[in-house]
Design a protein around this motif. Structure first.
Motif, PDB file in Angstrom:
ATOM      1  N   VAL A  13      17.545  33.098   6.043  1.00 51.85           N
ATOM      2  CA  VAL A  13      16.579  31.969   5.910  1.00 51.85           C
ATOM      3  C   VAL A  13      17.111  30.889   4.918  1.00 51.85           C
ATOM      4  O   VAL A  13      17.081  29.589   5.012  1.00 51.85           O
ATOM      5  N   GLY A  14      17.843  31.253   3.951  1.00 52.22           N
ATOM      6  CA  GLY A  14      18.182  30.327   2.895  1.00 52.22           C
ATOM      7  C   GLY A  14      19.753  29.786   3.003  1.00 52.22           C
ATOM      8  O   GLY A  14      20.404  28.895   2.288  1.00 52.22           O
ATOM      9  N   GLY A  15      20.105  29.940   4.149  1.00 57.40           N
ATOM     10  CA  GLY A  15      21.471  29.322   4.261  1.00 57.40           C
ATOM     11  C   GLY A  15      22.594  30.467   4.902  1.00 57.40           C
ATOM     12  O   GLY A  15      22.257  31.477   5.162  1.00 57.40           O
ATOM     13  N   THR A  16      23.821  29.967   4.700  1.00 62.77           N
ATOM     14  CA  THR A  16      24.976  30.919   5.162  1.00 62.77           C
ATOM     15  C   THR A  16      25.932  31.160   3.929  1.00 62.77           C
ATOM     16  O   THR A  16      26.237  30.303   3.191  1.00 62.77           O
ATOM     17  N   ASP A  17      25.999  32.595   3.538  1.00 65.16           N
ATOM     18  CA  ASP A  17      26.818  32.929   2.515  1.00 65.16           C
ATOM     19  C   ASP A  17      28.183  33.390   2.994  1.00 65.16           C
ATOM     20  O   ASP A  17      28.169  33.960   3.973  1.00 65.16           O
TER      21      ASP A  17
END
Length: 298
Positions: A13-17
């Motif tokens: 949900v917070g982006g792509t790592d």
């Protein structure tokens, strides 16, 4: 979660790592690189670059491609997007307690969003200046970004001066009448972000947001946050950028623009002019006692 040629990717949900698929390398990576896309963009805009960073510095960096302001959310305004990005970064920091350093790389409007976010994330030094020993190094005098050591702040084709003014938006052909009309109607297309870019916002009677961002303002430490970074770089397109003019992305007046000459660099033939500040590391080696390895390779 997936791995490809030495790179692991995790979407949340917070982006792509993105980080190294090697457990040994990943275990020592403590430098978070936050990549921020431009208007109407998404995490995929930076995916290739994120992979390359990790392959180049597998034991140094963890890359996070921001997703909190994708697509039409980029029209909500620089301040709203900046608040979202700041919250997103704090979530990544909480999720990865091993992180000790932070850098930002942002494209176009994303550079303004990142500048706003670091103003929110800035933390003052733990001790007052008068309580520190006389031999305290400059690094210990700097504030932090979300509690992390601030390393690199890099923008690419970011309209730091906004888009209002002659030839700030090249595709308007420098026709003053068209540029004036654009400043009046741009919010019909780009909504609140358009107002910020053309400096037509006046929330609560305050100066335009971009004007406020040239200094610390209330509880937002815009300039203090920038000063906390060891290295600050603004890349500007001299030509062929029809949206962001050379002057606004390089933070210059017309009279200050350098002469465009053919590059003499074989390694970077596309770079036609480079200017270094006095505080920047100038050692030719990419690995130096005073410079993080990422600084030498960016």
């Amino acid at each position: 979660m997936g791995g490809l040629e030495g790179v692991c990717t995790e979407e949340s949900v917070g982006g792509t790592d993105v980080w190294s698929a090697s457990d040994a390398a990943a275990s020592t990576a403590d430098h978070l690189v936050v990549m921020v896309h431009g208007i109407l963009g998404s995490t995929t805009d930076w995916k290739f670059a994120a992979d390359q960073f990790v392959r180049m510095l597998p034991d140094k960096v963890i890359v996070h491609c921001s997703e909190r302001n994708m697509h039409k959310l980029t029209l909500d305004g620089v301040d709203i997007m900046g608040e979202r990005l700041a919250a997103e970064v704090l979530e990544v920091i909480d999720r990865r307690p091993e992180i000790r350093k932070i850098s930002f790389i942002a494209h176009s409007v994303g550079g303004l969003v990142a500048r706003y976010a670091i103003g929110r994330l800035y933390r003052l030094r733990k001790k007052p200046l008068e309580d520190l020993p006389n031999d305290t190094s400059d690094d210990n005098l700097r504030g932090t970004i979300g509690g992390l050591e601030a390393m690199n702040f890099i923008t690419v084709a970011t309209p730091h001066l906004g888009s209002r003014g002659n030839k700030q938006v090249p595709f308007l052909f420098g026709v003053i009448a068209i540029e004036k009309v654009a400043s009046l109607v741009i919010h019909w297309i780009f909504r609140r972000t358009g107002r910020h870019l053309f400096l037509t916002d006046n929330d609560d009677g305050n100066p335009p947001l971009l004007q406020r961002m040239v200094d610390d303002w209330d509880d937002l430490y815009f300039m203090s946050a920038l000063e906390a970074f060891k290295r600050r770089v603004a890349y500007s397109n001299v030509g062929y950028d029809h949206i962001v003019g050379w002057r606004t992305s390089s933070i210059r007046r017309n009279s200050e623009l350098p002469k465009w000459e053919d590059s003499l660099s074989q390694k970077y033939p596309h770079i036609v002019y480079e200017e270094r500040s006095k505080g920047e590391c100038t050692n030719g080696s990419p690995i130096d006692a005073d410079c993080d390895m990422l600084e030498g390779n960016v």
